[in-house]
Structures are given as C-alpha cells and as structure tokens.
Scaffold this active site. Sequence first.
Site, PDB file in Angstrom:
ATOM      1  N   HIS A  27       0.874  -1.174   0.000  1.00 16.79           N
ATOM      2  CA  HIS A  27       0.000   0.000   0.000  1.00 16.79           C
ATOM      3  C   HIS A  27       0.913   1.226   0.000  1.00 16.79           C
ATOM      4  CE1 HIS A  27      -4.339   1.338   0.997  1.00 16.79           C
ATOM      5  NE2 HIS A  27      -3.661   2.445   0.711  1.00 16.79           N
ATOM      6  N   TYR A  81     -14.836   4.603  -4.672  1.00 20.74           N
ATOM      7  CA  TYR A  81     -15.278   5.808  -3.958  1.00 20.74           C
ATOM      8  C   TYR A  81     -16.239   6.633  -4.793  1.00 20.74           C
ATOM      9  CZ  TYR A  81     -11.656   4.982  -0.491  1.00 20.74           C
ATOM     10  OH  TYR A  81     -10.895   4.437   0.512  1.00 20.74           O
ATOM     11  N   ASN A 101     -11.624  -0.970  -4.933  1.00 20.66           N
ATOM     12  CA  ASN A 101     -11.686   0.218  -4.087  1.00 20.66           C
ATOM     13  C   ASN A 101     -12.552   1.211  -4.841  1.00 20.66           C
ATOM     14  OD1 ASN A 101      -9.765  -1.146  -2.630  1.00 20.66           O
ATOM     15  ND2 ASN A 101      -8.214   0.475  -2.723  1.00 20.66           N
ATOM     16  N   GLU A 109      -4.296  -0.260  -5.629  1.00 23.11           N
ATOM     17  CA  GLU A 109      -4.535   0.876  -6.532  1.00 23.11           C
ATOM     18  C   GLU A 109      -3.377   1.232  -7.455  1.00 23.11           C
ATOM     19  OE1 GLU A 109      -6.077   4.202  -4.336  1.00 23.11           O
ATOM     20  OE2 GLU A 109      -7.945   3.156  -3.954  1.00 23.11           O
TER      21      GLU A 109
HETATM   22  C1  GBH Z   1      -7.622   5.328  -1.443  1.00 23.29           C
HETATM   23  O1  GBH Z   1      -7.237   6.128  -2.483  1.00 23.29           O
HETATM   24  C2  GBH Z   1      -6.393   4.799  -0.773  1.00 23.29           C
HETATM   25  O2  GBH Z   1      -6.247   3.426  -0.980  1.00 23.29           O
HETATM   26  C3  GBH Z   1      -6.342   5.107   0.683  1.00 23.29           C
HETATM   27  O3  GBH Z   1      -5.043   4.911   1.123  1.00 23.29           O
HETATM   28  C4  GBH Z   1      -6.846   6.506   0.910  1.00 23.29           C
HETATM   29  O4  GBH Z   1      -6.672   6.930   2.231  1.00 23.29           O
HETATM   30  C5  GBH Z   1      -8.299   6.522   0.561  1.00 23.29           C
HETATM   31  O5  GBH Z   1      -8.526   6.034  -0.725  1.00 23.29           O
HETATM   32  C6  GBH Z   1      -8.965   7.888   0.648  1.00 23.29           C
HETATM   33  O6  GBH Z   1      -8.411   8.747  -0.290  1.00 23.29           O
HETATM   34  O7  GBH Z   1      -6.020  15.477  -4.777  1.00 23.29           O
HETATM   35  O8  GBH Z   1      -6.639  15.220  -7.105  1.00 23.29           O
HETATM   36  O9  GBH Z   1      -4.422  14.571  -6.386  1.00 23.29           O
HETATM   37  C7  GBH Z   1      -8.289   6.581  -3.281  1.00 23.29           C
HETATM   38  C8  GBH Z   1      -7.705   7.337  -4.390  1.00 23.29           C
HETATM   39  C9  GBH Z   1      -5.967   8.864  -3.846  1.00 23.29           C
HETATM   40  C10 GBH Z   1      -8.032   9.520  -4.900  1.00 23.29           C
HETATM   41  C11 GBH Z   1      -5.650  10.334  -3.609  1.00 23.29           C
HETATM   42  C12 GBH Z   1      -7.705  10.930  -4.654  1.00 23.29           C
HETATM   43  C13 GBH Z   1      -5.972  12.529  -4.505  1.00 23.29           C
HETATM   44  C14 GBH Z   1      -6.465  13.144  -5.763  1.00 23.29           C
HETATM   45  N1  GBH Z   1      -7.384   8.661  -3.966  1.00 23.29           N
HETATM   46  N2  GBH Z   1      -6.299  11.129  -4.609  1.00 23.29           N
HETATM   47  S1  GBH Z   1      -5.843  14.723  -6.018  1.00 23.29           S
END
Ligand code: GBH
Length: 489
Positions: free
Chosen positions: A160, A336, A334, A206
């Site tokens: 991770h 969201y 994963n 991811e």
């Molecule tokens: C997951 O990432 C991860 O697996 C986990 O570690 C994390 O804590 C969790 O979700 C919540 O974020 O600001 O536009 O650069 C999900 C993917 C990674 C998407 C970070 C958003 C930042 C985008 N996320 N990302 S940006």
Amino acid sequence: MSDITRRGFAKLAGLVALRPATASAALGVPAETDVLRVAAEDRQFPKGFLWGTATASYQVEGAAKEDGRGESIWDTFSHTPGKVVSDANGDVADDHYHRYKQDVQLMKALGVKGYRFSISWPRVIPSGTGAPNPKGLDFYNRLVDELLANGIRPFATLYHWDLPQPLQDKGGGWESRDTAKAFADYAGYVASRLSDRVHDWFTMNEFWVFINLGYRFGVHAPGLKLSNARVNQAAHNAVLGHGLGVQAIRAHAKKPVRVGIADSTSISVPVMETPAHIAAAEHATRESNAQAMTVIREGKYTEKFLHDAGADAPKYTAEELKIISTPLDFIGLNTYTGSFVRSDPTKPEGYTTIDNPKSYPHMASPWLNVCPEALYWGSRIVTKLWGNKPIYITENGCSSSDIPDKDGKVYDTDRVMYLRNYLTQLRRAASEGLPVRGYFLWSLMDNFEWADGYTNRFGLHYVDYATQARTPKLSANYYHEVIARNSVV
Ligand code: GBH
C-alpha cells in the site's frame, strides 16, 4: 423487480389476504408492520456477507523508527517541505503499532468480521531486498493473533505504497523490473511466515493511483513527473510485480490461500439505464483500466491503449503478459466514485465520458464526487467483462469535515447519508445475483491521508491526534447497526 422484492411482495399480499378484516385491509392497504417487514427484507444482504474495515500501514502505524524499520519513499516524501499539507508525516500517525490491541477492540465493538490491513515492506525487509527483519514481521504476528483471538478474519495487503527507499535510490522504484522481482521475494517471504493464519491476500493497492500520482503528477511519493513512456513502463513493471507476487504467495503458502488485488478500477456509470448507454459504460470501463485490471484479467493491452500510446507504449514480452494475468481467486475493488458515460456513435470508441458540472455534489475531499451507483455498476461491469469471480469492495467510505459537537461526539450525518446510498446500490448488486461477498469500510479511524496530511478525515472513529483518543462517530453507530442486521438501515 429483484427476487427478494418479488418474494417480499408475494408474502405481503398473502398476509393482507389472511388478516381478519380491519379498516386498512378492507381498503386494500397493508398494515404498517407488514410494510416495515417487507421494507426490511428488501434491504437485506446475503447470509454470510463479510463486513469489515480497512487501513494501511503508513497511514496508521507510526513507530517509524522502531524495531529496525527501514525508510520508505513516503518517509522521504513527507519529510520534504511543501509536499504534504502542513508538512505532516506518518512518524506517529495513529500510533497503531502500539495501540493495535485497543484498535482491535474498536473493531470488535463495531461487530466487523474482517480487517483489511497492509504490511509495511520496509518494516519486514528494510533494504527492500536481502535480509529480513524478524522484529518488524513480529508486529504482524501479534496483530494477526489478536485479530483471530477476537474472531476477526485478517485480509493482508502487501503493498500500500510504502516502497523501501533503497529500491527507489537503486533502480528508480517501479521504473525497474528488479523492483517487481524484489516485490515477489518479499511477498513470498511474508506468505511463508503468516499464511498459517492469514488465508486472504491482496498483492497491491490501486495501481493507477500510485503510478500516476507518484510518477506522472508528482503529488504522491516518489514525487516524480516523468514522460509518458517512463510512466507506462513503471505501470507495466507494477502489474508484473503483482503477477510475480501472486505466484510467490501461492508457492510459499503453508495452507490454502486466496489471492487477489485491491484495485482502484475506474468505474464508468451509464448516464441512464438503456442498452446503448450500458454498452458504452462497459467499453469505457475496459479502456480506462487498460493498464491495470484489463491487462491483469485479459493478459493483453487493449488495441486502443497501444494505439494511443504509440511509441510510448511499454516494452514487454508475451511471457510477462502471462505472468501479469495469473488467475486470481477474488477481485478487490476500491470504489469511492464513478464517471458518467454516454453512448456516442460519433466516436470510434462509441462512448464519451462526461465532465460533471461544477455543481455536482462531492464530499469533503474535492475529488470524492457522490456516485453510489458506482458500487452497483462496478460489480456488474467487472463481472460482465471478466467473468464470475468473488468480488470484495476492498475500500469505500468518505471524508467529512467532522467537528466534534459540544458533547464531544461527531454527528457525521453526511457520512451516514453517503454510506446508506452506497450500500443500497451494493445491496442491489447482491440481490441481482452478482458475486459480491464483502465490504471493507475505509476507514476504521481517521488517519494520515497522504498529501492531505491529517486534514481529511475518513474514519468511523474520530482521532484526537494530541491524545490519540478514538471516539466513535455517528457513522460508527450506523455501521454497527448495518452489521448487526446485515441490512441497509
Ligand atoms: C484510497 O485512495 C487509498 O487506498 C487510501 O489509502 C486513501 O486513504 C483513501 O482512498 C482515501 O483517499 O487530490 O486530485 O491529487 C483513493 C484514491 C488517492 C483519490 C488520492 C484521490 C488525490 C487526488 N485517492 N487522490 S488529487
């Protein structure tokens, strides 16, 4: 109408017919209690559905310098000024390394039956390759034993994002095929030590995120902004590492194991449920995951990806594609959010991904657009494209602004709203017979949210970082009810 709904209505009709004449029955209106019973049945998850929570090593453990742990790229990145909000780092985080017993009790109180955690590679093999550090591995022995003693099934993720820094220094991390081989050695070693008690494994978390945010956009460790060609090669080496890892886990396992991935598969949601838009969403999902889930499941890069990449396509062999697509036991998603897609006959690919309007609702993190349908369509499209394999939602959850009320409690009604809507869509998937087997809520507690530092809270438990006190939020009470009733509530 789903089977369960149909059964529910049939039962309701029967009850209404049998009941002695009352005013409501005479009018043909079911009594309140019957309505409630059918509604409850309509929200039920399959028997044995696995409810869990998830965390990751660097985000919760702390103890950065303890028991011989080596440095990871996230230590380096977070200690570089300007990279993380408020220059925060994971040196202490939730101090889970010392408080894991208490944290297992939090899980027990929720009633979860599974815990997805990740193993810190530099804790176990400080230099990335070579001599293991038994003291580092011992933490995971203690954690696994504690989970099992409390009736919670461990699901371990091997990567991770906390790559040992020496592997970055030597070969440029995932830019080097040697990193893929080193990952397999590490995976095999951990499996040999824990698989007597851990039966469920995920190689990596991811692909798209750690490759693109780390090597293309420079906003995650190792903070690079490389050319397309180099990013594509790094992505290829990462999925190669995954495939080699799957084989190594199986080769070194002491007992039968199940191996999968926890991927940020990008989910395309049809703008509306018509055959043309559904087909468009399927094509879009396949293409937008060309470098991760698609190549892993199909053993080839899509024609469109290779065509678009042109001279920047990764270099690879047929043998590597075979390793990458080693069959898996289950699939972890994963999920969201999702992207809306429409059918578009003017395009050769037949679809267009829609840019949401500015007013589209999102949670505290700006990227976290509310799209509950992604849980339903993700399960459905992944099954349609790549076959009927058990699916676990390995992460779902959201950030909320989470300010404690006067009584010290966080009333995160927005998180409860988010969860209720997402779980309703997941339940729809289950009721239609899609192979969804479990759900891991991200996250057990607030933690180090990567480049956002401690500013975005994703936990069911509020963490006061000054005292390390954990307090269940309203959403923790909500999740407890969901688990106890095996139902959306
Ligand atoms: C997951 O990432 C991860 O697996 C986990 O570690 C994390 O804590 C969790 O979700 C919540 O974020 O600001 O536009 O650069 C999900 C993917 C990674 C998407 C970070 C958003 C930042 C985008 N996320 N990302 S940006």
